[in-house]
Design an enzyme around this catalytic site. Structure first.
Site, short mmCIF file in Angstrom:
data_model
loop_
_atom_site.label_atom_id
_atom_site.label_comp_id
_atom_site.label_asym_id
_atom_site.label_seq_id
_atom_site.Cartn_x
_atom_site.Cartn_y
_atom_site.Cartn_z
N ARG A 175 -144.15 44.47 3.74
CA ARG A 175 -144.07 43.98 2.36
C ARG A 175 -143.61 42.52 2.29
O ARG A 175 -144.01 41.80 1.37
CB ARG A 175 -143.13 44.88 1.56
CG ARG A 175 -143.77 46.21 1.19
CD ARG A 175 -142.82 47.13 0.47
NE ARG A 175 -143.51 48.32 -0.01
CZ ARG A 175 -142.90 49.41 -0.44
NH1 ARG A 175 -141.57 49.47 -0.45
NH2 ARG A 175 -143.59 50.45 -0.86
N LYS A 234 -146.48 66.99 0.09
CA LYS A 234 -146.60 67.79 -1.13
C LYS A 234 -147.93 67.57 -1.84
O LYS A 234 -148.30 66.45 -2.15
CB LYS A 234 -145.46 67.44 -2.10
CG LYS A 234 -144.09 67.83 -1.59
CD LYS A 234 -143.02 67.52 -2.63
CE LYS A 234 -141.65 67.95 -2.17
NZ LYS A 234 -140.60 67.64 -3.18
#
Length: 406
Positions: free
Chosen positions: A35, A200
């Site tokens: 980043r 998930k």
């Protein structure tokens, strides 16, 4: 979205740049500079054009007060190296040190303020509190450049209210992220393949819902795959499953059968005796996952080699590929092969891949995985800096930080 192409318009002006420098840390050591490197281009171009640049960012989730574990101080040196010039650091956000260092800025200078989330106004749910903090930041500058794509899905003071208080522009990183995302949504070269993993399925339902009618292939891996396998009636042993999402998954499988994207699921899984890096492990086809050499049924920690090879073939033959979420527990070497095989298939050097295809790594754990596994950023068409923001954009949601730049 308001943009700029000539940074010289900011010469002799003070510019607040909202970057996303929320890098992973091990103590005071930065473990992934991705980043920072992605943020460098906009900051460098403004400084070289003679702007007085104030960089603002958050790091982690401090609770609205200073916490040395979340200080941006270690980032200042790494940012200086990335942009090739000195970066001063203020030990607060809008306090006395910040005010003094802003006053000392000359043309071409760069200053990094301390973690925005040390101030409760940054993430407050009270709009007036956010606006007050944004006003204090805005008092430092003439212009605002939004270049932290990883936070544009958040309605926070430095993302939303600040854009309302100053002349505002999208930085080059945000511009590139939006252009790539729009291409994926509206004009993908075909075949268009979406690869989804992670733990998930609930984190990816919105993306599946929006892309099942747009993509040609949906390849499913990671922990989320076991909710799909459970929906099809397979015994998944102790593997991760979201029981409350099984009906949703069945609905997507039905939509795929009715003419949506082809949903590909694993044919084999790497099962393990426990969730541990040195756990005993074995490969089983999906109809015999609980046929184990251990005393229990085991749990799945990676896609199997046959599945990885099949996924790699589809990816290599695709003109457009979006990937978000690792295929297994890549942090453990024994369960990293599925993710590594998928990543290799996305690279420019993948055998048989179209020369001009677009491959997008969707930030978050996926970006961390490719770097941890030895791949370089330039081997992919685009590595996103915004995991959650990328997903919400591809879900078709309106992102507050993009909306504010209109």
């Amino acid at each position: 979205m308001r943009t700029f192409t000539d940074p010289s318009i900011f010469a002799h002006r003070t510019v607040l740049v909202r970057s996303d420098l929320n890098v992973p840390m091990d103590g005071t050591t930065i473990t992934d500079r991705g980043r920072i490197l992605a943020s460098a281009a906009t900051i460098r171009s403004l400084a070289e054009a003679g702007a007085r640049v104030i960089v603002i960012s958050h790091l982690g989730r401090p609770k609205g007060e200073p916490d040395p574990h979340f200080s941006l101080a270690p980032v200042a040196g790494e940012l200086a190296e990335a942009i090739g010039r000195d970066v001063a650091f203020a030990s607060d956000t809008v306090g006395e040190d910040a005010k003094a260092k802003v006053a000392e800025l000359g043309d071409g200078d760069v200053l990094l303020l301390e973690n925005l989330r040390f101030n409760p106004g940054e993430t407050s749910k009270d709009e007036s509190e956010r606006r007050e903090f944004a006003g204090q930041l805005a008092a430092f500058a003439d212009d605002f450049v939004s270049d932290g794509f990883g936070v544009v899905h958040r309605k926070q003071a430095s993302v939303y209210e600040l854009a309302e208080l100053l002349p505002h522009y999208a930085g080059s990183l945000v511009q590139a992220e939006v252009e790539v995302s729009d291409r994926l949504l509206n004009d993908p070269a075909r075949p268009f393949t979406v690869v989804l993993g992670g733990s998930k399925v609930s984190d990816k339902l919105g993306v599946i819902d929006n892309l099942i009618a747009r993509a040609d292939n949906l390849l499913i891996g990671g922990g989320m795959v076991f909710t799909f396998l459970a929906a099809l009636g397979h015994d998944i042993g102790s593997s991760l499953v979201e029981e409350e999402k099984i009906d949703d998954v069945k609905g997507y499988l039905e939509r795929a059968e009715a003419g949506g994207a082809r949903i590909m699921l694993p044919t084999d899984i790497v099962m393990a005796a426990s969730f541990a890096p040195e756990a005993e492990h074995w490969v089983r086809p999906i109809d015999r996952l609980v046929d184990t050499p251990a005393g229990d049924s085991g749990l799945g920690l990676d896609i199997g080699p046959d599945t990885a090879a099949a996924y790699a073939k589809v990816i290599a033959e695709s003109e457009t590929v979006f990937w978000n979420g690792p295929m297994g527990v890549f942090e453990f070497p024994a369960f990293a092969e599925g993710t590594k095989t998928v990543a290799a298939a996305l690279t420019a050097s993948a055998p048989g891949a179209p020369a001009d295809r677009l491959t997008v790594v969707g930030g978050g754990d996926s970006a961390a995985a490719v770097r941890a596994l030895g791949f370089s950023d330039n081997e992919f068409g685009h590595i996103s800096t915004g995991g959650g923001a990328s997903l919400e954009y591809l879900e078709g949601k309106t992102l507050p930080g993009i909306d504010a730049l209109a």
